[in-house]
Enzyme design. Structure first.
Site, PDB file in Angstrom:
ATOM      1  N   HIS A 132      -8.421   0.006  -0.537  1.00 48.31           N
ATOM      2  CA  HIS A 132      -8.848   0.516   0.755  1.00 48.31           C
ATOM      3  C   HIS A 132      -9.792   1.675   0.478  1.00 48.31           C
ATOM      4  CE1 HIS A 132      -5.623  -0.912   3.858  1.00 48.31           C
ATOM      5  NE2 HIS A 132      -6.387  -1.889   3.405  1.00 48.31           N
ATOM      6  N   GLU A 178       0.825  -1.213   0.000  1.00 48.87           N
ATOM      7  CA  GLU A 178       0.000   0.000   0.000  1.00 48.87           C
ATOM      8  C   GLU A 178       0.856   1.259   0.000  1.00 48.87           C
ATOM      9  OE1 GLU A 178      -2.631   0.251   3.347  1.00 48.87           O
ATOM     10  OE2 GLU A 178      -3.566   2.107   2.638  1.00 48.87           O
ATOM     11  N   HIS A 187      -4.922   8.251  -0.334  1.00 48.53           N
ATOM     12  CA  HIS A 187      -3.464   8.342  -0.419  1.00 48.53           C
ATOM     13  C   HIS A 187      -2.919   9.009  -1.675  1.00 48.53           C
ATOM     14  CE1 HIS A 187      -2.664   5.054   2.811  1.00 48.53           C
ATOM     15  NE2 HIS A 187      -3.455   6.022   3.230  1.00 48.53           N
ATOM     16  N   ASP A 232      -5.747  12.962   3.785  1.00 47.21           N
ATOM     17  CA  ASP A 232      -5.981  11.565   4.152  1.00 47.21           C
ATOM     18  C   ASP A 232      -6.562  11.489   5.560  1.00 47.21           C
ATOM     19  OD1 ASP A 232      -5.837   8.774   4.308  1.00 47.21           O
ATOM     20  OD2 ASP A 232      -3.858   8.886   5.247  1.00 47.21           O
ATOM     21  N   LYS A 238       1.432   5.545  -0.289  1.00 44.87           N
ATOM     22  CA  LYS A 238       0.849   6.716   0.354  1.00 44.87           C
ATOM     23  C   LYS A 238       1.588   7.962  -0.103  1.00 44.87           C
ATOM     24  CE  LYS A 238      -0.748   8.138   4.933  1.00 44.87           C
ATOM     25  NZ  LYS A 238      -0.929   7.733   6.322  1.00 44.87           N
ATOM     26  N   ASP A 240     -11.009   1.130   4.858  1.00 43.62           N
ATOM     27  CA  ASP A 240      -9.992   1.585   5.814  1.00 43.62           C
ATOM     28  C   ASP A 240     -10.381   2.967   6.324  1.00 43.62           C
ATOM     29  OD1 ASP A 240      -7.807   2.148   7.329  1.00 43.62           O
ATOM     30  OD2 ASP A 240      -6.422   2.445   5.643  1.00 43.62           O
TER      31      ASP A 240
END
Ligand code: RNT
Ligand code: ZN
Length: 414
Positions: free
Chosen positions: A294, A233, A270, A302, A235, A334
Site C-alpha cells: 500500500h 496488513e 504503518h 499515518d 499497522k 492507499d
C-alpha cells in the site's frame, strides 16, 4: 515518437538501458488504485457515513460524490487519466446492491457483478478488501480479536465471504485478485493482556482461511494459479488505538511465515517514522515471499496523504527492480485526502507510483552491480547520483502518449 523521447532513448542507451524494453515491462506491472480516495472512504452503504476504525479523511473540497452514479462518473474520469495497466482495489462497502442493505456477513459475489462488468469494460483488474470497520459491530474497537465470540463470528463470516468475492472477481477477470485483510483492533491505553487478542486473531484467521476461497474441498489439490490471494496488513497504531495494535508487523509476519496461507501487505504509513518498507523487502524475498504494497504518504504519522515521488517511493521501486521481484510484488495505493480535488488526488497518486516504477525500470542496475562486484563503492555512488537526474520524465511522457493519456496539462480535463 517525440523528439524529446528520442533524446532520452539515446541517453539511456549510453547506459546500456533499452527504454523500449522498459515501456513494454510497464504493461506487465499494474498499479492497483484504491477506490476509496474518490469519496473519502464513505462507500455505498450509507452516503453520510464517516470512516471508523481510527481512520479519518479530512478536508472539505467540493464535489464529493453523493450517489453511486456520481461516484462512477468520477471513476470514469479518473481512470481515463491514468495511463497503462491498472487494477482497482475495492472495499466491501462499495457493493452494488441497488439500494438494498446487505449485512456484511451476507455479502455474495452477485453484489459485485456490476464491478466485474465495469472492470471488463475498462480492461482493468480488481483487488478486494473486507471492511472490518465503520460498522456498529466494530464500535468497541475489536473485531477478529474481540473477547466477544459473537463479534468474532460475525467478522469471520465477513472474511470468508470476502474471500469468495475475491475468488469470483479474479476468475471473472482472469487475473489474481488480492483480498487484503486489515483490522482496526487495538487499545488506546496500555494493556495488561497483549497475548490474548493475538491468540484470538490467530484463531479467527485460521477460521477465515480454513476453506479455500475457490470452493475446493480441503485436502484436494488446489488449482495451480489461484484466482484469490489473501494478504494481511499490519499497522503500528491508529487514532484512538495508540498503545497496542493486535495485528502488528511481527504478528502478521509470523502468521504468514508459519502458515503460508496469506501474503504480507506493507503499508508505507504503518511503521515508525524512521523505518522504511524499502529496507524490509529483500528479507521477505529471501524466503520466497510475495508482498502486497500500500503506497501511501505518511506526514509525521499515518496520515494517508497523496503519494508523491519521495525518496522512499523511488527506493521501494528500485529495490523491487534490483531484487527482480516485480513478478512477486503487488503494487497498490492507499490514501484518502478530502482537501484537494478528489479525482485529481487519485490521478496524482496513481501516476506518481507508475512513474516511480518506470524510473526504477530505467535504472542501469547492471552498472551498479558491476561497480559493487569490483569493490568500487566510489563509482557506485557516482553512478547512483548520476542516475537520479537522467531524463526518466521524458520516457514517462512517451508512455502516457502511447496510452492515449495526456502527459502534461491533464488537470484541465477535470
Ligand atoms: C488502514 C489501512 C487500510 C485502510 C483501507 C481503507 O490503516 O491502511 O488499508 O486504509 O483498508
Ligand atoms: Zn493500507
Amino acid at each position: 515518437m517525440s523528439k524529446s523521447y528520442d533524446i532520452a532513448r539515446e541517453v539511456y542507451a549510453s547506459y546500456e538501458i533499452d527504454t523500449e524494453k522498459a515501456l513494454k515491462q510497464m504493461d506487465e506491472i499494474p498499479v492497483s488504485i484504491n477506490c476509496w480516495q474518490l469519496d473519502d472512504l464513505t462507500g455505498f452503504e450509507d452516503f453520510n457515513a464517516v470512516p471508523g476504525g481510527g481512520l479519518a479523511a479530512t478536508g472539505a473540497a467540493p464535489g464529493k460524490p453523493a450517489s453511486v452514479e456520481a461516484y462512477f462518473k468520477d471513476m470514469n474520469k479518473m481512470l481515463a487519466l491514468v495511463p497503462g495497466a491498472k487494477k482497482l482495489a475495492l472495499h466491501s462497502i462499495y457493493a452494488l446492491t441497488e439500494g438494498r442493505r446487505i449485512p456484511r456477513n451476507r455479502l455474495e459475489p452477485e453484489h459485485f457483478t456490476g464491478w466485474a462488468e465495469y472492470a471488463k469494460e475498462k480492461g482493468i483488474g480488481l483487488d478486494f478488501n473486507p471492511t472490518y470497520f465503520s460498522h456498529p459491530r466494530a464500535a468497541s474497537g475489536w473485531t477478529l480479536s474481540s473477547p466477544d465470540a459473537s463479534v468474532r463470528a460475525f467478522w469471520i463470516e465477513h472474511g470468508v465471504r470476502c474471500r469468495r468475492i475475491g475468488q469470483y472477481l479474479g476468475s471473472e477477470l482472469n487475473m489474481p485478485c488480492v483480498t487484503n485483510h486489515w483490522i482496526p483492533d487495538g487499545s488506546k491505553d496500555t494493556r495488561a493482556d497483549t497475548l490474548g487478542p493475538r491468540e484470538r486473531l490467530r484463531a479467527s484467521l485460521d477460521s477465515i482461511f480454513a476453506a479455500p476461497a475457490d470452493g475446493t474441498p480441503n485436502g484436494e489439490p488446489r488449482p495451480e494459479s489461484p484466482k484469490n490471494i489473501d494478504s494481511l496488513e499490519s499497522k503500528l497504531f491508529g487514532l484512538g488505538c495508540e498503545s497496542y495494535t493486535t495485528g502488528s508487523h511481527e504478528f502478521y509476519s509470523n502468521y504468514v511465515a508459519t502458515t503460508g496461507k496469506a501474503i504480507l501487505c506493507m503499508d508505507t504509513g504503518h511503521y515508525h517514522p524512521t523505518e522504511t518498507v524499502s529496507s524490509k523487502l529483500s528479507s521477505y524475498y529471501a524466503f520466497g515471499q510475495r508482498i502486497m504494497l500500500h503506497i501511501s504518504r505518511p506526514v509525521r504519522w499515518d496520515s494517508d496523504h497523496v503519494p508523491v515521488m519521495s525518496d522512499e517511493v523511488a527506493a521501494i521501486m528500485q529495490e523491487i527492480k534490483r531484487c527482480d521481484a516485480f513478478g512477486r510484488t503487488f503494487i497498490g495505493t492507499d490514501f484518502f485526502d478530502g482537501s484537494i480535488n478528489r479525482i485529481a488526488a487519485s490521478v496524482i497518486g496513481a501516476r506518481t507510483v507508475k512513474a516511480a516504477v518506470l524510473h526504477a525500470l530505467l535504472e542501469p542496475t547492471p552498472l551498479l552491480r558491476k561497480a559493487e562486484e569490483e569493490d568500487n563503492p566510489t563509482k557506485r555512488l557516482v553512478l547512483l547520483e548520476e542516475f537520479k537526474t537522467l531524463p526518466a520524465g521524458l520516457v514517462f511522457a512517451e508512455y502516457c502518449e502511447r496510452h492515449g493519456v495526456r502527459a502534461h496539462g491533464w488537470l484541465e480535463e477535470i
